[in-house]
Design a protein around this motif. Structure first.
Motif, PDB file in Angstrom:
ATOM      1  N   GLU A  76      31.686  26.454  57.692  1.00  0.00           N
ATOM      2  CA  GLU A  76      31.857  25.241  58.506  1.00  0.00           C
ATOM      3  C   GLU A  76      30.742  25.109  59.530  1.00  0.00           C
ATOM      4  OE1 GLU A  76      36.727  25.459  58.183  1.00  0.00           O
ATOM      5  OE2 GLU A  76      35.693  26.288  59.912  1.00  0.00           O
ATOM      6  N   ASN A  77      30.279  26.258  60.060  1.00  0.00           N
ATOM      7  CA  ASN A  77      29.149  26.222  60.979  1.00  0.00           C
ATOM      8  C   ASN A  77      27.907  25.675  60.278  1.00  0.00           C
ATOM      9  OD1 ASN A  77      28.870  27.377  63.892  1.00  0.00           O
ATOM     10  ND2 ASN A  77      30.527  28.552  62.955  1.00  0.00           N
ATOM     11  N   ILE A  78      27.638  26.204  59.089  1.00  0.00           N
ATOM     12  CA  ILE A  78      26.432  25.791  58.358  1.00  0.00           C
ATOM     13  C   ILE A  78      26.527  24.310  57.982  1.00  0.00           C
ATOM     14  CG2 ILE A  78      25.089  26.146  56.236  1.00  0.00           C
ATOM     15  CD1 ILE A  78      25.792  29.114  56.443  1.00  0.00           C
ATOM     16  N   ALA A  79      27.750  23.872  57.643  1.00  0.00           N
ATOM     17  CA  ALA A  79      27.919  22.488  57.177  1.00  0.00           C
ATOM     18  C   ALA A  79      28.037  21.494  58.328  1.00  0.00           C
ATOM     19  CB  ALA A  79      29.152  22.403  56.282  1.00  0.00           C
ATOM     20  N   TYR A  80      27.977  21.974  59.581  1.00  0.00           N
ATOM     21  CA  TYR A  80      28.241  21.076  60.717  1.00  0.00           C
ATOM     22  C   TYR A  80      27.353  19.830  60.702  1.00  0.00           C
ATOM     23  CZ  TYR A  80      28.956  19.359  65.457  1.00  0.00           C
ATOM     24  OH  TYR A  80      29.230  18.558  66.530  1.00  0.00           O
ATOM     25  N   SER A  81      26.044  20.020  60.498  1.00  0.00           N
ATOM     26  CA  SER A  81      25.134  18.865  60.568  1.00  0.00           C
ATOM     27  C   SER A  81      25.362  17.891  59.411  1.00  0.00           C
ATOM     28  CB  SER A  81      23.680  19.341  60.574  1.00  0.00           C
ATOM     29  OG  SER A  81      23.382  19.953  59.337  1.00  0.00           O
ATOM     30  N   LEU A  82      26.005  18.381  58.342  1.00  0.00           N
ATOM     31  CA  LEU A  82      26.218  17.516  57.170  1.00  0.00           C
ATOM     32  C   LEU A  82      27.304  16.474  57.427  1.00  0.00           C
ATOM     33  CD1 LEU A  82      26.035  20.297  54.432  1.00  0.00           C
ATOM     34  CD2 LEU A  82      24.177  18.929  55.390  1.00  0.00           C
ATOM     35  N   ARG A  83      28.108  16.687  58.504  1.00  0.00           N
ATOM     36  CA  ARG A  83      29.123  15.682  58.867  1.00  0.00           C
ATOM     37  C   ARG A  83      28.483  14.350  59.209  1.00  0.00           C
ATOM     38  NH1 ARG A  83      33.001  18.588  63.374  1.00  0.00           N
ATOM     39  NH2 ARG A  83      33.255  20.560  62.295  1.00  0.00           N
ATOM     40  N   PHE A  84      27.236  14.418  59.679  1.00  0.00           N
ATOM     41  CA  PHE A  84      26.593  13.206  60.169  1.00  0.00           C
ATOM     42  C   PHE A  84      25.720  12.556  59.101  1.00  0.00           C
ATOM     43  CE2 PHE A  84      27.123  16.391  63.511  1.00  0.00           C
ATOM     44  CZ  PHE A  84      28.174  15.776  64.180  1.00  0.00           C
ATOM     45  N   ARG A  85      25.907  13.028  57.854  1.00  0.00           N
ATOM     46  CA  ARG A  85      25.156  12.443  56.735  1.00  0.00           C
ATOM     47  C   ARG A  85      26.145  12.042  55.655  1.00  0.00           C
ATOM     48  NH1 ARG A  85      20.695  16.937  55.681  1.00  0.00           N
ATOM     49  NH2 ARG A  85      20.904  16.067  53.622  1.00  0.00           N
ATOM     50  N   THR A  86      25.747  11.083  54.850  1.00  0.00           N
ATOM     51  CA  THR A  86      26.661  10.630  53.802  1.00  0.00           C
ATOM     52  C   THR A  86      26.405  11.437  52.534  1.00  0.00           C
ATOM     53  OG1 THR A  86      25.041   8.917  53.422  1.00  0.00           O
ATOM     54  CG2 THR A  86      27.031   8.278  54.615  1.00  0.00           C
ATOM     55  N   ILE A  87      27.099  12.562  52.441  1.00  0.00           N
ATOM     56  CA  ILE A  87      27.027  13.333  51.200  1.00  0.00           C
ATOM     57  C   ILE A  87      28.449  13.721  50.820  1.00  0.00           C
ATOM     58  CG2 ILE A  87      24.704  14.247  51.584  1.00  0.00           C
ATOM     59  CD1 ILE A  87      26.058  16.920  52.283  1.00  0.00           C
ATOM     60  N   ASN A  88      28.702  13.877  49.530  1.00  0.00           N
ATOM     61  CA  ASN A  88      30.074  14.176  49.117  1.00  0.00           C
ATOM     62  C   ASN A  88      30.360  15.676  49.192  1.00  0.00           C
ATOM     63  OD1 ASN A  88      29.126  15.433  46.739  1.00  0.00           O
ATOM     64  ND2 ASN A  88      29.053  13.457  45.677  1.00  0.00           N
TER      65      ASN A  88
ATOM     66  N   GLN B 175      31.114  17.895  47.021  1.00  0.00           N
ATOM     67  CA  GLN B 175      30.448  18.735  46.021  1.00  0.00           C
ATOM     68  C   GLN B 175      29.024  19.102  46.491  1.00  0.00           C
ATOM     69  OE1 GLN B 175      31.639  20.067  43.317  1.00  0.00           O
ATOM     70  NE2 GLN B 175      29.680  20.938  42.641  1.00  0.00           N
ATOM     71  N   GLN B 176      28.279  18.075  46.946  1.00  0.00           N
ATOM     72  CA  GLN B 176      26.911  18.316  47.428  1.00  0.00           C
ATOM     73  C   GLN B 176      26.917  19.244  48.635  1.00  0.00           C
ATOM     74  OE1 GLN B 176      26.166  14.074  47.863  1.00  0.00           O
ATOM     75  NE2 GLN B 176      24.244  14.321  46.761  1.00  0.00           N
ATOM     76  N   ARG B 177      27.891  18.993  49.522  1.00  0.00           N
ATOM     77  CA  ARG B 177      27.989  19.819  50.724  1.00  0.00           C
ATOM     78  C   ARG B 177      28.212  21.285  50.347  1.00  0.00           C
ATOM     79  NH1 ARG B 177      31.622  18.554  55.755  1.00  0.00           N
ATOM     80  NH2 ARG B 177      31.666  16.559  54.718  1.00  0.00           N
ATOM     81  N   HIS B 178      29.130  21.493  49.412  1.00  0.00           N
ATOM     82  CA  HIS B 178      29.449  22.839  48.968  1.00  0.00           C
ATOM     83  C   HIS B 178      28.203  23.520  48.373  1.00  0.00           C
ATOM     84  CE1 HIS B 178      31.856  26.098  47.428  1.00  0.00           C
ATOM     85  NE2 HIS B 178      31.253  25.964  46.260  1.00  0.00           N
ATOM     86  N   GLU B 179      27.461  22.773  47.591  1.00  0.00           N
ATOM     87  CA  GLU B 179      26.255  23.341  46.954  1.00  0.00           C
ATOM     88  C   GLU B 179      25.189  23.683  47.985  1.00  0.00           C
ATOM     89  OE1 GLU B 179      25.016  20.635  43.893  1.00  0.00           O
ATOM     90  OE2 GLU B 179      26.819  21.049  42.700  1.00  0.00           O
TER      91      GLU B 179
END
Lengths: 355, 279
Positions: free
Chosen positions: A95-107, A109-113
């Motif tokens: 969740e820490n690594i994915a934090y910045s991805l909240r502010f981008r439009t990615i699904n 699956q992409q986030r997980h990858e």
């Protein structure tokens, strides 16, 4: 994609205190640059201004010729790794690594990858579900780097992130950081007070003191050709010897004449300068010599640090530090421990500093 | 000194507190199942009449009003107290101390005095309504009390110092580099607040909310001074039953009910913050 950064006459004042004064520099795309200086020299403030966390008092910041001085921090897309790392304690590693991805439009699956790829990049593929307090210091370091890289930043900023690690781990992380930067070819700025760290990983070192840039150059340049007394004293060890200009080719140190490889232009007889000589460049001779570029002195202190012998030598009241290899030292002392020695300063090791 | 002697010496405050809690509660339970007696505090014998009377519509409505008031005052005081505390923690040290001393000083005022002041402030002749008229928010000056809004305003004023003092330690120790990290990772200021500051402070925030709600559940003077009988929560009914109605068993039964509701509220809050919110 990495872009070049340009800082133009940047200053930061807190009331009457000038923390950063009139700093200009360019960081070419894909370079690894270190801001190096003692604590309180303004290097962190300069980095924070580039990140957008501090507003400059004056000056501009440009990225690829685009002025971003007034762009809010969250719109700059510059990743930053903080000295205290600032990992979110209420989120796990993933969740820490994915934090910045909240502010981008990615699904999802992409986030997980992306998270999986970043964990692989930092060589910790199996810690995604762990909580931050379960990680070791080195693991936290890598997670902080992965979190910063997740946003695919234009610029990678690091504020003394390795200072809390023990010496061995720090060495290891320096190498890893450099390899990572070369692999991703991302423009990187690292702030450090550790000159060994700066010398070993940077393409370019920016030496700072009192809010000003003292010298910008490659590690070899700032080591071999220090621009002033501060750089000569701060980077590695240097003997800073007071000297007077004798003529266009020679300096006078006490009664002895020294001929450096080059002399600054426009110097007049009797003018005071500083002669900078690295301890390891001084050649020691057993018998006192009376020729050019030679000083004589008495050994006052000897220290064996394994790979070299460090000597403190009293030359007519001046203390000069010289370093020699154990083999040379034993050759020198074949007839018993010498007390009087001659110091030969090769012309190429004599640097004349006027400031 | 021997170990057991030390234990006895150190355990007396806990034992005293336990005794001072258990005895009144036991007394409350005992009185709640006694028949009322006009000649004495309570009568002899056992009856569940007082508890049965809690099922009457007036009791149920009073309990509903108590809970509504507690939740609204809890939300309003945390909603106002959180930003207030946040700004206090960002001030210079001296200003922070000034604010905390001021808030502590307001706690020394009696709630009777505060309720009376609100009555004056909300009156038609010299009150806030004149300011609202000047601002164009109202057509003409009017009395703003008695009303539910007046009760909420006064209670919020009374509990805000507790809210600020509860939130202050957590907010003043908040690691600002976490907020900066969120900002550099692309979070606009408000998203950094909701995604970093709120999760980091959810326990003290919930504690502040529960504290405000519990203080409201027990309030007596503000609802009486600033509300009509149809606004009165259960705490006022308890006071009236005990003081004016001379029905101590009914007052005791209502108190037991309020005690249970308060305990459930606190337990619910603890459960809510124990589970980590999923991002």
């Amino acid at each position: 994609m990495s872009l070049g950064l340009e800082v133009r006459q940047l200053s930061k004042h807190y009331g009457s205190q000038r923390v950063v004064s009139d700093v200009s520099l360019t960081v070419p795309s894909g370079q690894f640059v270190c801001f190096l200086g003692p604590s309180g020299c303004g290097k962190t403030t300069l980095l924070r201004m580039i990140a957008g966390l501090e507003a400059p008092t004056s000056g501009r910041i440009l990225i690829n010729d685009r002025d971003i001085t007034d762009t809010p921090v969250h719109e700059r897309n510059f990743a930053m790794v903080f000295q205290a790392l600032a990992l979110f304690p209420f989120l796990n590693v993933e969740e820490n690594i994915a934090y910045s991805l909240r502010f981008r439009t990615i699904n999802a699956q992409q986030r997980h990858e992306m998270v999986r790829d970043l964990l692989a990049l930092i060589k910790l593929p199996d810690i995604g579900k762990r909580r931050i307090e379960q990680l070791s210091g080195g693991q936290r370091q890598r997670v902080a780097i992965a979190r910063a890289l997740a946003q695919e930043p234009m610029l990678f900023l690091l504020d003394e992130p390795l200072s809390a690690l023990d010496a061995r781990l720090r060495d290891h992380m320096q190498v890893e950081l450099r390899q990572l930067q070369q692999k991703l070819h991302i423009t990187t700025i690292l702030v450090t007070h550790d000159q060994r760290e700066a010398m070993s990983i940077a393409d370019t070192v920016v030496v700072m003191a009192d809010g000003r840039i003292q010298q910008i150059g490659s590690p070899t340049q700032i080591y071999r050709q220090p621009a002033n007394r501060f750089v000569a004293g701060f980077i590695g060890r240097s003997n800073l010897i007071e000297a007077q200009v004798e003529d266009g080719l020679h300096l006078r140190v006490g009664e002895r004449l020294i001929r450096p490889l080059s002399m600054p232009a426009m110097m007049s007889h009797g003018e005071s300068v500083t002669l900078a000589v690295r301890p390891e460049e001084i050649r020691l001779l057993a018998r006192p010599q009376h020729e050019l570029n030679c000083l004589t002195g008495r050994i006052t202190f000897t220290r064996d640090v394994g790979n070299e012998i460090e000597l403190r030598i009293d030359c007519e009241g001046r203390e000069i530090i010289a370093a020699t290899s154990p083999a040379q030292w034993s050759a020198l002392g074949a007839a018993g421990e010498p007390s009087e020695v001659a110091l030969q300063l090769p012309p190429e090791s004599c640097r004349v500093l006027t400031s | 000194m021997r170990r057991w002697q030390l234990s006895v010496l150190l355990s007396w405050p806990a034992l005293a507190t336990l005794a001072l809690t258990v005895v009144p509660v036991w007394l409350l339970l005992r009185i709640s199942i006694a028949p009322p007696d006009p000649a004495a505090p309570w009568g002899a014998g056992l009856t569940f009449e007082a508890y049965r009377s809690l099922l009457a519509p007036d009791s149920i409505h009073a309990l509903r009003r108590s809970l509504q008031l507690a939740v609204v005052v809890g939300i309003v005081s945390v909603g106002a107290g959180f930003p207030l505390t946040y700004f206090i923690t960002r001030m210079q040290r001296r200003a922070q101390v000034g604010w905390l001393v001021f808030l502590l000083a307001t706690l020394t005022l009696s709630d009777v005095l505060i309720a009376f002041s609100w009555q004056v402030m909300l009156s038609k002749r010299i009150g806030l309504s004149r300011i609202f008229v000047a601002l164009g928010l109202m057509q003409q000056p009017d009395s703003l009390a008695p009303s539910v809004g007046a009760i909420i305003a006064c209670l919020t004023y009374l509990v805000i110092p507790f809210t600020v003092l509860t939130l202050y330690p957590a907010l003043s120790q908040l690691d600002r580099s976490l907020i900066e990290a969120a900002r550099t990772l692309g979070a606009p200021a408000w998203r950094a607040f909701t995604s970093v500051v709120l999760p980091l402070t959810r326990v003290p925030t919930m504690v502040a909310f529960v504290l405000a709600a519990v203080l409201t559940l027990g309030s007596f003077v503000p609802p009486v001074a600033l509300g009509k009988p149809e606004h009165w929560p259960m705490s006022v009914l308890i006071g009236n039953a005990a003081l004016a109605g001379h029905n101590l068993p009914r007052a005791a039964a209502m108190s037991v009910l309020l005690l249970v509701v308060t305990a459930l509220l606190a337990l619910g809050a603890v459960r809510a913050v124990r589970h980590r919110p999923t991002p």
